[in-house]
Design an enzyme around this catalytic site. Structure first.
Site, PDB file in Angstrom:
ATOM      1  N   HIS A  32       0.859  -1.181   0.000  1.00  0.00           N
ATOM      2  CA  HIS A  32       0.000   0.000   0.000  1.00  0.00           C
ATOM      3  C   HIS A  32       0.901   1.238   0.000  1.00  0.00           C
ATOM      4  O   HIS A  32       1.766   1.393   0.868  1.00  0.00           O
ATOM      5  CB  HIS A  32      -0.890  -0.034   1.241  1.00  0.00           C
ATOM      6  CG  HIS A  32      -1.887   1.067   1.309  1.00  0.00           C
ATOM      7  ND1 HIS A  32      -3.066   1.051   0.601  1.00  0.00           N
ATOM      8  CD2 HIS A  32      -1.899   2.229   2.006  1.00  0.00           C
ATOM      9  CE1 HIS A  32      -3.759   2.142   0.859  1.00  0.00           C
ATOM     10  NE2 HIS A  32      -3.068   2.885   1.713  1.00  0.00           N
ATOM     11  N   MET A 136     -11.892   4.499   4.804  1.00  0.00           N
ATOM     12  CA  MET A 136     -10.906   4.988   5.774  1.00  0.00           C
ATOM     13  C   MET A 136     -11.443   4.736   7.185  1.00  0.00           C
ATOM     14  O   MET A 136     -12.567   5.116   7.510  1.00  0.00           O
ATOM     15  CB  MET A 136     -10.656   6.498   5.593  1.00  0.00           C
ATOM     16  CG  MET A 136      -9.893   6.898   4.342  1.00  0.00           C
ATOM     17  SD  MET A 136      -8.318   6.044   4.079  1.00  0.00           S
ATOM     18  CE  MET A 136      -7.402   6.468   5.575  1.00  0.00           C
ATOM     19  N   PHE A 142      -1.999  10.510   8.474  1.00  0.00           N
ATOM     20  CA  PHE A 142      -0.917  10.038   9.343  1.00  0.00           C
ATOM     21  C   PHE A 142      -1.087   8.565   9.688  1.00  0.00           C
ATOM     22  O   PHE A 142      -2.214   8.091   9.814  1.00  0.00           O
ATOM     23  CB  PHE A 142      -0.901  10.846  10.650  1.00  0.00           C
ATOM     24  CG  PHE A 142      -0.723  12.317  10.426  1.00  0.00           C
ATOM     25  CD1 PHE A 142       0.540  12.860  10.257  1.00  0.00           C
ATOM     26  CD2 PHE A 142      -1.830  13.148  10.334  1.00  0.00           C
ATOM     27  CE1 PHE A 142       0.708  14.221  10.019  1.00  0.00           C
ATOM     28  CE2 PHE A 142      -1.681  14.515  10.093  1.00  0.00           C
ATOM     29  CZ  PHE A 142      -0.413  15.053   9.938  1.00  0.00           C
ATOM     30  N   GLY A 144      -0.431   5.445  12.465  1.00  0.00           N
ATOM     31  CA  GLY A 144      -0.403   5.339  13.921  1.00  0.00           C
ATOM     32  C   GLY A 144      -1.602   5.906  14.654  1.00  0.00           C
ATOM     33  O   GLY A 144      -1.529   6.162  15.857  1.00  0.00           O
ATOM     34  N   ASP A 175      -8.400   0.922   5.949  1.00  0.00           N
ATOM     35  CA  ASP A 175      -7.097   1.583   6.088  1.00  0.00           C
ATOM     36  C   ASP A 175      -7.116   2.518   7.291  1.00  0.00           C
ATOM     37  O   ASP A 175      -7.895   3.479   7.313  1.00  0.00           O
ATOM     38  CB  ASP A 175      -6.828   2.376   4.789  1.00  0.00           C
ATOM     39  CG  ASP A 175      -5.469   3.053   4.781  1.00  0.00           C
ATOM     40  OD1 ASP A 175      -4.648   2.814   5.683  1.00  0.00           O
ATOM     41  OD2 ASP A 175      -5.233   3.834   3.829  1.00  0.00           O
TER      42      ASP A 175
HETATM   43  C1  DX5 Z   1      -3.349   7.157   6.585  1.00  0.00           C
HETATM   44  C2  DX5 Z   1      -2.839   6.250   5.496  1.00  0.00           C
HETATM   45  C3  DX5 Z   1      -2.602   4.866   5.964  1.00  0.00           C
HETATM   46  C4  DX5 Z   1      -1.590   4.725   7.037  1.00  0.00           C
HETATM   47  C5  DX5 Z   1      -2.034   3.588   7.890  1.00  0.00           C
HETATM   48  O1  DX5 Z   1      -3.647   8.380   6.036  1.00  0.00           O
HETATM   49  O2  DX5 Z   1      -3.746   6.215   4.417  1.00  0.00           O
HETATM   50  O3  DX5 Z   1      -2.368   3.978   4.879  1.00  0.00           O
HETATM   51  O4  DX5 Z   1      -0.284   4.474   6.574  1.00  0.00           O
HETATM   52  O5  DX5 Z   1      -1.224   3.550   9.009  1.00  0.00           O
HETATM   53  P1  DX5 Z   1      -1.610   2.761  10.321  1.00  0.00           P
HETATM   54  O6  DX5 Z   1      -1.771   1.324   9.941  1.00  0.00           O
HETATM   55  O7  DX5 Z   1      -0.450   3.019  11.203  1.00  0.00           O
HETATM   56  O8  DX5 Z   1      -2.895   3.361  10.834  1.00  0.00           O
HETATM   57 ZN    ZN Z   2      -3.568   4.597   2.837  1.00  0.00          ZN
END
Ligand code: DX5
Ligand code: ZN
Length: 220
Positions: A32, A136, A142, A144, A175
């Protein structure tokens, strides 16, 4: 089949080749790739040249998530860079249908993404067009962040819609905040593809990916 898609946002950017090759060895199903423009989301990541660089390093599919205003401006570049699937946000364009058509015309699979505040009804008119829908489960921008459980209803709604419409043939991806504790509920709700960034990189890659796969499988 349930697929684990580690997000390279949590990789070591100065050792991206090493991390990508380790992810492939560790059993990742897809990579990804988070593209952030500092406008649609407050953060910035990288551009199409990184996708071009990644392409020869791995045989894994590149699942490219554009968190970019007016993403249609960059579709050709990301397609030429070697993306296998390009996803655009419903909130980022006035011309969602056209953007998705552009992705398909470029010979790439097309995906649509919805932010936590966007309902499934907002993308219903394009559901017959897309290969993947990304729900989402955090506010984008971000890694984390904490998983938002209320998003699971949207996953269920998309799975039900797909069952009831012969022309709907998409995978459902989640995600944000996906880890060993949250992946089961996502799988149960009907998700097929699971993005996991910080969880994957916070330990031994192979162990983490295997744990996620097992938890998704058990809950299904
Ligand atoms: C967030 C991103 C994600 C992110 C997920 O805006 O789209 O893909 O990297 O990170 P984690 O798994 O740490 O929530
Ligand atoms: Zn993503």
């Amino acid at each position: 089949m349930k697929q684990i898609a580690p997000s390279i946002l949590s990789a070591d950017f100065m050792n991206l080749q090493r991390d990508v090759q380790n992810l492939e060895k560790a059993g990742a199903d897809l990579l990804h790739v988070d593209i952030m423009d500092g406008m649609f989301v407050p953060n910035m990541s990288f551009g199409p040249q990184v996708v071009t660089g990644l392409r020869p390093l791995t045989t894994l599919g590149l699942d490219v998530h554009l968190m970019v205003e007016q993403p249609e401006r960059y579709i050709e570049q990301f397609a030429a860079a070697g993306s296998d699937l390009i996803m655009i946000h419903a909130e980022a364009t006035q011309h969602l249908y056209r953007g998705l058509q552009m992705i398909k015309d470029a010979g790439v699979k097309a995906g649509v993404v919805i932010n936590p505040g966007t309902p499934v009804s907002a993308i219903e008119p394009v559901l017959s067009l897309v290969d993947q829908v990304l729900v989402m489960t955090v506010n984008p921008g971000f890694g984390g962040q904490k998983f938002i459980p209320a998003m699971l209803d949207k996953v269920t709604e998309l799975a039900t819609y797909r069952d009831q419409h012969a022309d709907a043939d998409y995978t459902i991806e989640v995600d944000g905040g996906v880890n060993d504790q949250t992946i089961g509920a996502c799988a149960k709700a009907g998700a097929d593809v699971f993005v996991a960034g910080s969880y994957t990189f916070a330990g031994d890659l192979a162990t983490r990916i295997a744990t996620l796969k097992q938890a998704a499988h058990d809950a299904d």
